[in-house]
Design a protein around this motif. Sequence first.
Motif, short mmCIF file in Angstrom:
data_model
loop_
_atom_site.label_atom_id
_atom_site.label_comp_id
_atom_site.label_asym_id
_atom_site.label_seq_id
_atom_site.Cartn_x
_atom_site.Cartn_y
_atom_site.Cartn_z
N LYS A 88 29.33 -72.83 -7.60
CA LYS A 88 28.62 -72.53 -6.35
C LYS A 88 29.45 -72.86 -5.13
CE LYS A 88 23.90 -72.74 -4.61
NZ LYS A 88 22.53 -73.24 -4.89
N THR A 89 30.15 -73.98 -5.15
CA THR A 89 30.98 -74.38 -4.01
C THR A 89 32.09 -73.38 -3.75
OG1 THR A 89 30.53 -76.73 -4.41
CG2 THR A 89 32.45 -76.20 -3.08
N ALA A 90 32.75 -72.93 -4.82
CA ALA A 90 33.85 -71.98 -4.67
C ALA A 90 33.37 -70.66 -4.08
CB ALA A 90 34.52 -71.73 -6.02
N LEU A 91 32.22 -70.18 -4.52
CA LEU A 91 31.70 -68.91 -4.01
C LEU A 91 31.24 -69.05 -2.55
CD1 LEU A 91 29.65 -67.50 -7.03
CD2 LEU A 91 32.02 -67.06 -6.39
N ILE B 277 30.89 -62.90 -7.85
CA ILE B 277 31.05 -63.71 -9.06
C ILE B 277 32.37 -64.47 -9.00
CG2 ILE B 277 29.61 -62.38 -10.66
CD1 ILE B 277 32.09 -60.81 -11.46
N GLU B 278 32.46 -65.53 -9.79
CA GLU B 278 33.70 -66.31 -9.82
C GLU B 278 34.77 -65.59 -10.65
OE1 GLU B 278 35.25 -70.77 -11.12
OE2 GLU B 278 33.55 -69.85 -12.14
N GLN B 279 34.38 -65.10 -11.80
CA GLN B 279 35.30 -64.41 -12.70
C GLN B 279 34.55 -63.26 -13.35
OE1 GLN B 279 36.24 -67.93 -15.15
NE2 GLN B 279 38.37 -67.64 -14.57
N VAL B 280 35.29 -62.24 -13.75
CA VAL B 280 34.66 -61.08 -14.39
C VAL B 280 33.92 -61.50 -15.66
CG1 VAL B 280 35.11 -58.88 -15.54
CG2 VAL B 280 36.28 -59.43 -13.39
N ASP B 281 34.44 -62.50 -16.38
CA ASP B 281 33.76 -62.90 -17.62
C ASP B 281 32.43 -63.60 -17.36
OD1 ASP B 281 34.53 -65.44 -16.84
OD2 ASP B 281 35.85 -65.80 -18.54
N ARG B 282 32.14 -63.98 -16.10
CA ARG B 282 30.81 -64.50 -15.77
C ARG B 282 29.80 -63.36 -15.77
NH1 ARG B 282 30.60 -68.77 -17.65
NH2 ARG B 282 32.29 -67.76 -18.76
N LEU B 283 30.29 -62.15 -15.49
CA LEU B 283 29.42 -60.98 -15.45
C LEU B 283 29.29 -60.35 -16.83
CD1 LEU B 283 27.79 -58.94 -13.73
CD2 LEU B 283 29.94 -57.70 -13.38
N LEU C 160 36.23 -63.38 -7.62
CA LEU C 160 37.32 -64.20 -7.09
C LEU C 160 38.62 -63.99 -7.85
CD1 LEU C 160 34.94 -65.51 -5.61
CD2 LEU C 160 35.95 -67.75 -6.06
N ASP C 161 38.55 -63.62 -9.14
CA ASP C 161 39.78 -63.41 -9.92
C ASP C 161 40.28 -61.97 -9.88
OD1 ASP C 161 37.83 -62.24 -11.50
OD2 ASP C 161 38.59 -63.07 -13.40
N MET D 294 39.28 -53.04 -17.34
CA MET D 294 40.34 -53.74 -18.06
C MET D 294 39.98 -55.21 -18.27
SD MET D 294 43.65 -52.08 -16.12
CE MET D 294 44.77 -53.27 -16.87
N LEU D 295 39.50 -55.87 -17.21
CA LEU D 295 39.14 -57.27 -17.32
C LEU D 295 37.93 -57.47 -18.22
CD1 LEU D 295 39.68 -58.49 -13.65
CD2 LEU D 295 41.11 -58.95 -15.63
N ALA D 296 37.01 -56.52 -18.21
CA ALA D 296 35.84 -56.60 -19.10
C ALA D 296 36.28 -56.52 -20.56
CB ALA D 296 34.86 -55.48 -18.78
N ALA D 297 37.26 -55.66 -20.84
CA ALA D 297 37.79 -55.54 -22.20
C ALA D 297 38.49 -56.82 -22.63
CB ALA D 297 38.75 -54.36 -22.29
N VAL D 298 39.25 -57.42 -21.72
CA VAL D 298 39.93 -58.68 -22.01
C VAL D 298 38.91 -59.79 -22.27
CG1 VAL D 298 41.38 -60.51 -21.02
CG2 VAL D 298 42.03 -58.11 -20.75
#
Length: 208
Positions: A24-27, A71-77, A102-103, A134-138
């Motif tokens: 939360k702080t980073a966002l 979102i912080e990172q795509v893998d959070r989504l 953010l990433d 691409m990031l979702a696949a990773v």
Amino acid sequence: MTNQTFIRAYLRASSEDQNANRAKTALTSFANERGRKVAAWYVENASGARAHRSELMRLIDDAEPGDVLLIEQVDRLTRLNKGDWEHLKGAIQTAGIRIVSLDLPTSHAAMTVSASDDFTGRMLDAVNAMLMDMLAAVARKDYDDRRRRQAEGIQQAKERGQYKGRPSDQKLHQRIRELRGQGLSVRKTADILGCSPSTVQRAIKAAQ
């Protein structure tokens, strides 16, 4: 993008004993640095490999065209498989939401691009859609690899007679019992400790 555009932040933690509010702080800082403010928070403990997540679905339902999903990172989504990711992505696109992660630096411009600048907006959307795929696949591959390694480790431990299952978080369970002993509800206890209501209920049941 106008000043009326909402920034809707989505926070997710995979396991019930993790704190989804960690980022939360980073966002908040990310938005503030760009002269923006997070208008709404959507927080849940759920696997990114699960297609239906109540808070994410609520965010999509609440959003207006042009709103930002932060979102912080795509893998959070997403850690979804290809089919489920395509379905989720379609719902986000239909709602007219722009994803900022953010990433993914190329997505950051969506925080400041004018809604009247249609060409720039469309170019950003096209580039980010490709990179997001691409990031979702990773993220999915990382999920599958970790599950495979975990299963292999458990199997090896079973063969050695050393597998005892997943230990409970005794410190968390102690705090749960303390807060419940003070009369706090299951939901309030979960909110304070950053865990799920089911974790609270499990800790109470274990103490009985």
